[in-house]
Design a protein around this motif. Structure first.
Motif, PDB file in Angstrom:
ATOM      1  N   LYS A 133       2.111   3.592  -7.442  1.00  0.00           N
ATOM      2  CA  LYS A 133       1.936   3.283  -6.031  1.00  0.00           C
ATOM      3  C   LYS A 133       2.163   4.561  -5.245  1.00  0.00           C
ATOM      4  O   LYS A 133       3.198   5.219  -5.398  1.00  0.00           O
ATOM      5  CB  LYS A 133       2.945   2.212  -5.603  1.00  0.00           C
ATOM      6  N   ARG A 134       1.207   4.953  -4.463  1.00  0.00           N
ATOM      7  CA  ARG A 134       1.331   6.158  -3.637  1.00  0.00           C
ATOM      8  C   ARG A 134       2.280   5.867  -2.481  1.00  0.00           C
ATOM      9  O   ARG A 134       2.072   4.906  -1.733  1.00  0.00           O
ATOM     10  CB  ARG A 134      -0.055   6.574  -3.138  1.00  0.00           C
ATOM     11  N   LEU A 135       3.333   6.636  -2.346  1.00  0.00           N
ATOM     12  CA  LEU A 135       4.295   6.482  -1.255  1.00  0.00           C
ATOM     13  C   LEU A 135       4.013   7.429  -0.093  1.00  0.00           C
ATOM     14  O   LEU A 135       4.234   7.082   1.058  1.00  0.00           O
ATOM     15  CB  LEU A 135       5.717   6.699  -1.762  1.00  0.00           C
ATOM     16  N   ILE A 136       3.587   8.654  -0.422  1.00  0.00           N
ATOM     17  CA  ILE A 136       3.274   9.652   0.598  1.00  0.00           C
ATOM     18  C   ILE A 136       1.891  10.212   0.267  1.00  0.00           C
ATOM     19  O   ILE A 136       1.720  10.862  -0.765  1.00  0.00           O
ATOM     20  CB  ILE A 136       4.311  10.792   0.606  1.00  0.00           C
TER      21      ILE A 136
END
Length: 139
Positions: A133-136
């Motif tokens: 999951k991409r957070l930034i």
């Protein structure tokens, strides 16, 4: 050939190497990846050099449970000379020094050449799925 920790002056050479080896993806900014790594265990960001030229890299991490290797790359003109194997041995040694019980890495499932390389070094394919999951976002 010499293996050492990354220094800032290696940045452009390492990014060029990653591009030549097909490791850079549009959603990952390699400059940001380098900046982030230099904030955490920078001594585990390795480069190999031959005659003063960067010909290999490995970005290693250890969070106390497992060691990981990312961005293992060897200049295509230097592949088959033991550089990748030496980088992996150095990664393993540095993780063992920290008491790391296991090392893991990610390989794209269709990259049979790289899978064969790691299998020759004793690595096994695990029965797991990678989730992320991409957070930034790297824009």
């Amino acid at each position: 050939m010499k293996i050492r920790s990354f220094i800032l002056e290696d940045g452009e050479a390492v990014i060029r190497l990653w591009n030549e080896c097909g490791l850079v993806r549009p959603w990952n900014d390699p400059r940001k990846d380098i900046e982030r790594k230099l904030t955490t265990q920078p001594e585990l960001f390795l480069v190999s050099e031959k005659n003063g030229v960067v010909v290999g890299s490995a970005m290693i991490g250890y969070e106390g449970h497992r060691g990981w290797v990312y961005y293992l790359a060897v200049d295509p003109a230097c592949q088959g000379q033991g550089i990748g194997q030496a980088l992996m041995q150095e990664a393993e040694n540095r993780l063992i020094e920290r008491g790391c019980p296991k090392i893991q890495l990610l390989v794209r499932s269709n990259n049979s050449k790289v899978l064969a390389f790691y299998e020759k070094l004793g690595y096994e394919v695990g029965d797991v799925l990678m989730l992320g999951k991409r957070l930034i976002p790297d824009e």
